[in-house]
Motif scaffolding. Sequence first.
Motif, PDB file in Angstrom:
ATOM      1  N   HIS A 182       0.830  -1.207   0.000  1.00  0.00           N
ATOM      2  CA  HIS A 182       0.000   0.000   0.000  1.00  0.00           C
ATOM      3  C   HIS A 182       0.866   1.260   0.000  1.00  0.00           C
ATOM      4  O   HIS A 182       0.537   2.272   0.641  1.00  0.00           O
ATOM      5  CB  HIS A 182      -0.946   0.008   1.202  1.00  0.00           C
ATOM      6  CG  HIS A 182      -2.281   0.633   0.930  1.00  0.00           C
ATOM      7  ND1 HIS A 182      -3.379  -0.101   0.575  1.00  0.00           N
ATOM      8  CD2 HIS A 182      -2.698   1.925   0.942  1.00  0.00           C
ATOM      9  CE1 HIS A 182      -4.426   0.703   0.403  1.00  0.00           C
ATOM     10  NE2 HIS A 182      -4.022   1.938   0.606  1.00  0.00           N
ATOM     11  N   GLY A 183       1.979   1.178  -0.719  1.00  0.00           N
ATOM     12  CA  GLY A 183       2.870   2.328  -0.784  1.00  0.00           C
ATOM     13  C   GLY A 183       3.541   2.657   0.539  1.00  0.00           C
ATOM     14  O   GLY A 183       4.046   3.767   0.734  1.00  0.00           O
ATOM     15  N   ARG A 196       2.062   3.046   3.335  1.00  0.00           N
ATOM     16  CA  ARG A 196       1.243   3.990   4.104  1.00  0.00           C
ATOM     17  C   ARG A 196       0.394   3.320   5.179  1.00  0.00           C
ATOM     18  O   ARG A 196      -0.292   4.003   5.932  1.00  0.00           O
ATOM     19  CB  ARG A 196       0.310   4.768   3.169  1.00  0.00           C
ATOM     20  CG  ARG A 196       1.052   5.619   2.149  1.00  0.00           C
ATOM     21  CD  ARG A 196       0.091   6.560   1.438  1.00  0.00           C
ATOM     22  NE  ARG A 196      -0.952   5.830   0.763  1.00  0.00           N
ATOM     23  CZ  ARG A 196      -2.220   6.239   0.683  1.00  0.00           C
ATOM     24  NH1 ARG A 196      -2.604   7.360   1.274  1.00  0.00           N
ATOM     25  NH2 ARG A 196      -3.112   5.529   0.020  1.00  0.00           N
ATOM     26  N   ASP A 232       3.883  -4.038  -6.846  1.00  0.00           N
ATOM     27  CA  ASP A 232       3.949  -2.576  -6.862  1.00  0.00           C
ATOM     28  C   ASP A 232       4.630  -2.110  -5.579  1.00  0.00           C
ATOM     29  O   ASP A 232       4.933  -2.907  -4.702  1.00  0.00           O
ATOM     30  CB  ASP A 232       2.575  -1.930  -7.052  1.00  0.00           C
ATOM     31  CG  ASP A 232       1.685  -1.979  -5.805  1.00  0.00           C
ATOM     32  OD1 ASP A 232       2.181  -2.284  -4.691  1.00  0.00           O
ATOM     33  OD2 ASP A 232       0.481  -1.698  -5.927  1.00  0.00           O
ATOM     34  N   ARG A 256      10.623   3.095  -8.846  1.00  0.00           N
ATOM     35  CA  ARG A 256      10.942   4.488  -9.159  1.00  0.00           C
ATOM     36  C   ARG A 256      11.797   4.654 -10.403  1.00  0.00           C
ATOM     37  O   ARG A 256      12.198   5.769 -10.734  1.00  0.00           O
ATOM     38  CB  ARG A 256      11.672   5.128  -7.961  1.00  0.00           C
ATOM     39  CG  ARG A 256      10.853   5.152  -6.674  1.00  0.00           C
ATOM     40  CD  ARG A 256       9.668   6.105  -6.791  1.00  0.00           C
ATOM     41  NE  ARG A 256       8.885   6.157  -5.577  1.00  0.00           N
ATOM     42  CZ  ARG A 256       7.801   5.425  -5.347  1.00  0.00           C
ATOM     43  NH1 ARG A 256       7.377   4.573  -6.275  1.00  0.00           N
ATOM     44  NH2 ARG A 256       7.139   5.539  -4.217  1.00  0.00           N
ATOM     45  N   GLY A 292       2.431   3.882  -9.113  1.00  0.00           N
ATOM     46  CA  GLY A 292       1.379   4.814  -8.722  1.00  0.00           C
ATOM     47  C   GLY A 292       1.908   6.217  -8.551  1.00  0.00           C
ATOM     48  O   GLY A 292       1.610   7.122  -9.327  1.00  0.00           O
ATOM     49  N   ARG A 293       2.734   6.404  -7.530  1.00  0.00           N
ATOM     50  CA  ARG A 293       3.226   7.746  -7.221  1.00  0.00           C
ATOM     51  C   ARG A 293       3.976   8.413  -8.371  1.00  0.00           C
ATOM     52  O   ARG A 293       3.783   9.613  -8.608  1.00  0.00           O
ATOM     53  CB  ARG A 293       4.108   7.704  -5.973  1.00  0.00           C
ATOM     54  CG  ARG A 293       3.304   7.572  -4.689  1.00  0.00           C
ATOM     55  CD  ARG A 293       4.200   7.494  -3.475  1.00  0.00           C
ATOM     56  NE  ARG A 293       3.420   7.203  -2.277  1.00  0.00           N
ATOM     57  CZ  ARG A 293       3.948   6.727  -1.157  1.00  0.00           C
ATOM     58  NH1 ARG A 293       5.240   6.508  -1.083  1.00  0.00           N
ATOM     59  NH2 ARG A 293       3.181   6.484  -0.109  1.00  0.00           N
ATOM     60  N   PRO A 294       4.834   7.694  -9.104  1.00  0.00           N
ATOM     61  CA  PRO A 294       5.513   8.369 -10.215  1.00  0.00           C
ATOM     62  C   PRO A 294       4.549   8.993 -11.213  1.00  0.00           C
ATOM     63  O   PRO A 294       4.821  10.068 -11.760  1.00  0.00           O
ATOM     64  CB  PRO A 294       6.339   7.241 -10.855  1.00  0.00           C
ATOM     65  CG  PRO A 294       6.630   6.319  -9.716  1.00  0.00           C
ATOM     66  CD  PRO A 294       5.365   6.327  -8.900  1.00  0.00           C
ATOM     67  N   ILE A 348       1.572  10.161 -10.473  1.00  0.00           N
ATOM     68  CA  ILE A 348       1.025  11.355  -9.808  1.00  0.00           C
ATOM     69  C   ILE A 348       2.032  12.497  -9.854  1.00  0.00           C
ATOM     70  O   ILE A 348       1.671  13.661 -10.088  1.00  0.00           O
ATOM     71  CB  ILE A 348       0.656  11.027  -8.349  1.00  0.00           C
ATOM     72  CG1 ILE A 348      -0.435   9.953  -8.300  1.00  0.00           C
ATOM     73  CG2 ILE A 348       0.175  12.284  -7.625  1.00  0.00           C
ATOM     74  CD1 ILE A 348      -1.738  10.339  -8.945  1.00  0.00           C
ATOM     75  N   TRP A 349       3.294  12.180  -9.633  1.00  0.00           N
ATOM     76  CA  TRP A 349       4.332  13.222  -9.705  1.00  0.00           C
ATOM     77  C   TRP A 349       4.402  13.804 -11.105  1.00  0.00           C
ATOM     78  O   TRP A 349       4.553  15.020 -11.283  1.00  0.00           O
ATOM     79  CB  TRP A 349       5.693  12.635  -9.303  1.00  0.00           C
ATOM     80  CG  TRP A 349       5.762  12.221  -7.861  1.00  0.00           C
ATOM     81  CD1 TRP A 349       4.983  12.665  -6.831  1.00  0.00           C
ATOM     82  CD2 TRP A 349       6.642  11.253  -7.286  1.00  0.00           C
ATOM     83  NE1 TRP A 349       5.331  12.044  -5.654  1.00  0.00           N
ATOM     84  CE2 TRP A 349       6.344  11.170  -5.906  1.00  0.00           C
ATOM     85  CE3 TRP A 349       7.648  10.444  -7.799  1.00  0.00           C
ATOM     86  CZ2 TRP A 349       7.027  10.323  -5.044  1.00  0.00           C
ATOM     87  CZ3 TRP A 349       8.325   9.593  -6.938  1.00  0.00           C
ATOM     88  CH2 TRP A 349       8.019   9.538  -5.568  1.00  0.00           C
TER      89      TRP A 349
END
Length: 266
Positions: free
Chosen positions: A154-155, A157, A185, A189, A208-210, A212-213
């Motif tokens: 979950h990243g 988190r 996942d 990066r 996921g986050r990349p 969003i960035w």
Amino acid sequence: MCISSFANYSVSDIRAAGLGVRGDMRHAMQLYTMKDRGLEEKILRKAEAEGCSAVFLTADSPVLGVRYNEWRNDFRTPKGLNFPALEWDSRDIQGRTHDDGFMSFNDDGHNWARDIPWLRSVTKMEIWIKGVLTAEDTLKAIEMGCDGVLVSNHGGRQLDGVAATIDALPECVEAAAGRIRIHVDGGIRSGTDMFKALALGAEHVWVGRPAIWGLAYDGEKGVDLMLDTFYNEFKRCMQLTGCNSVKDITKACLGVVRSDGPLARL
């Protein structure tokens, strides 16, 4: 692409956008175990009707993790954004914290024997378990007849100190022994991170986050740049390790630093 239950656009809109880029694009629907089974079934049926091919059941969120930053800053989704899948409009979302909103609909009584057969009874989509980090849960997914697992934390988190997915991946792959599909996942990066995950046995790598960035940096062009960067890094990593195709990516391409110093082959 996996469509979040918290997506700000409907499944039909997201599907249409994806198919507009490439006609063979596949989508999965991310889902939580919900107190309101009627709404959960409605989400599933809509996703299936729109052409989604799999449901990714999130298994690592019976409750939300302790997120002090969200509590300290009273994090709420910005005004004007809706969650169509959950049938929440901006007023609903703004009226409570993210933590309270999640706890209000999420069922914390996760149960393999109850939830997987129920999903099978209401959808023909593939059923994947998202949030697996152990060989034991991989074996349980096989026992329950799931189609795949997504090795995910979950990243990072949900629980401080939880294993990195790249560390949990090998034991899940070994337990699967080819009987169930393994994706991963979390912490991806770069293209070289993708390479490592595939070398350790993952069939597919999610990010996921990349994305969003990239979106924050320059909208759609920023996401394009992120994907191009990953692709180029991955391609060059393959070239530099002598891999002519993805099938050539194996553990033999990797090494680990031993406790006594020298680099060892995996």
